[in-house]
Motif scaffolding. Sequence first.
Motif, short mmCIF file in Angstrom:
data_model
loop_
_atom_site.label_atom_id
_atom_site.label_comp_id
_atom_site.label_asym_id
_atom_site.label_seq_id
_atom_site.Cartn_x
_atom_site.Cartn_y
_atom_site.Cartn_z
N LYS A 1 -35.27 -19.71 -20.56
CA LYS A 1 -34.66 -21.04 -20.50
C LYS A 1 -33.55 -21.17 -21.56
N ASN A 2 -33.88 -20.70 -22.75
CA ASN A 2 -32.93 -20.75 -23.86
C ASN A 2 -31.68 -19.92 -23.53
N ILE B 1 -30.44 -19.18 -20.58
CA ILE B 1 -29.62 -19.84 -19.56
C ILE B 1 -28.75 -20.91 -20.20
N GLN B 2 -29.37 -21.69 -21.07
CA GLN B 2 -28.63 -22.81 -21.65
C GLN B 2 -27.60 -22.36 -22.68
N SER B 3 -27.98 -21.37 -23.51
CA SER B 3 -27.06 -21.02 -24.60
C SER B 3 -26.06 -19.94 -24.20
N PHE C 1 -24.83 -20.43 -19.00
CA PHE C 1 -23.95 -21.54 -18.61
C PHE C 1 -22.56 -21.41 -19.22
N GLU D 1 -35.98 -25.88 -14.95
CA GLU D 1 -36.08 -26.67 -16.20
C GLU D 1 -34.86 -26.45 -17.09
N ALA D 2 -34.27 -25.26 -16.98
CA ALA D 2 -33.07 -24.96 -17.79
C ALA D 2 -31.83 -25.68 -17.23
N GLY D 3 -31.95 -26.20 -16.01
CA GLY D 3 -30.83 -26.94 -15.43
C GLY D 3 -30.09 -26.18 -14.35
#
Length: 413
Positions: free
Chosen positions: A81-82, A84-86, A89, A119-121
Amino acid sequence: MTQSVIESLLTQKIGLDANSIGCNNIQRAIERRMADCAIANITTYLEHLQKSSEEWQALIESIIVPETWFFREQEAFAFLKNYIQSEWFPSQPGRVLRVLSVPCSTGEEAYSIAMSLLEAGLSSTKVQIDAVDISKHCLRVAQRAIYNKNSFRGSNLCFQERYFQTTETGYQLCEQVKSMVNFIHDNLAATSFLAGIQPYDVVFCRNLLIYFDSATKHRTIKVLEKLLTPGGLLSVGHAEAGLLLNTKFIPVRYPGAFAYRKPAVSPFSLQFSSKTVSKNHRASDQEKPIPDKPSSQVTVNIETQNLVKDSQANFLETAKTIADQGKLDEANQLCQNYLSQNPDCAEAYVLLGQVQQAMGQDEHAAQSFRKAIYLQPLHQEALIHLALLRENQGDVDSATLLWRRIQRMQKKV
Ligand SMILES: C[S@@+](CC[C@H](N)C(=O)[O-])C[C@H]1O[C@@H](n2cnc3c(N)ncnc32)[C@H](O)[C@@H]1O
């Protein structure tokens, strides 16, 4: 006797090391199959097995260990998740993320990946998850996506309420998550495994390598490397982390995730080779040498040189084996002892650096790689390890200088 023939056939076919699950368990599985086939004699059973691919599948089904649950070793999913977001994306907006879960068993891992990505968007249309297992029975359970409480362990079960519906037959996974995973029947130990498939950005391969024999383990790591895009991520089980030690994979700093990165193609599209080149250049660029090279140069005759090479090769082999077994402290100590006697052995510094990196001691690792480079300024492996380490630490400037230096060397060779 016949059982050991079946055991070696199992090793050849599915990579299974009989000792990993115990010969008694194999014996019981064979006996179950003999009873189902109404065969009383094990030699007759072996003959039947060799003629029937259905029987092979049935034997495999009765031998495999399908143990799994949702968000098993949950740090791996938190890390995803981290990531994907950091990272995903900002760097890959709009691209479809390709993920592989092998082995997926009854699907809990692949669906946990899907939930983590939501959950990561990430939108479900921007994700392709392939999930592979050798067990057709497990894959049928996975496709049905109805689970009992055994699949939900630990205290953090908020996802259960969000993505499952309670039914008479169990917890039914919602369509959105279910539709994100594509199940495939294949054998990770087969040479044709996922032949011709497009590479993945993320591969989860957890809790299978522990059951493989040594040769299959090492072959599989190379297969996984090929299946990943440059810079792609590999997540393994905690007991499997030591296996990635002497490979091209770089450990990712995220405690408990047991995640590794395949080196990205360098900005200069280098073709890496582990070949080392003799020392005749001074180290330059930003990474300065560590000045502890022995000062005296001694002339050594050819026989002695060969003896030294032999003992060096033995030492490296032993230390690598110990490190592969995950005994990092021991491997570290062995390298240190060896280097106190042989302080000009660049190869030992490279190995020490890899061990230290696997122990999370990045700065010590960098020092060891730099010592190797000081001893052999054109030591490609040491330069590449140091470049990748700096890249991994986000020190782009040092990494770029090192890659340039490697590129210059490549041009000269
Ligand atoms: C312990 S489960 C691991 C499931 C999941 N990755 C996890 O960590 O929870 C092991 C799975 O490996 C599968 N397996 C065993 N040998 C295999 C092979 N050669 N190729 C693909 N899957 C295999 C078994 O069918 C079983 O479902």
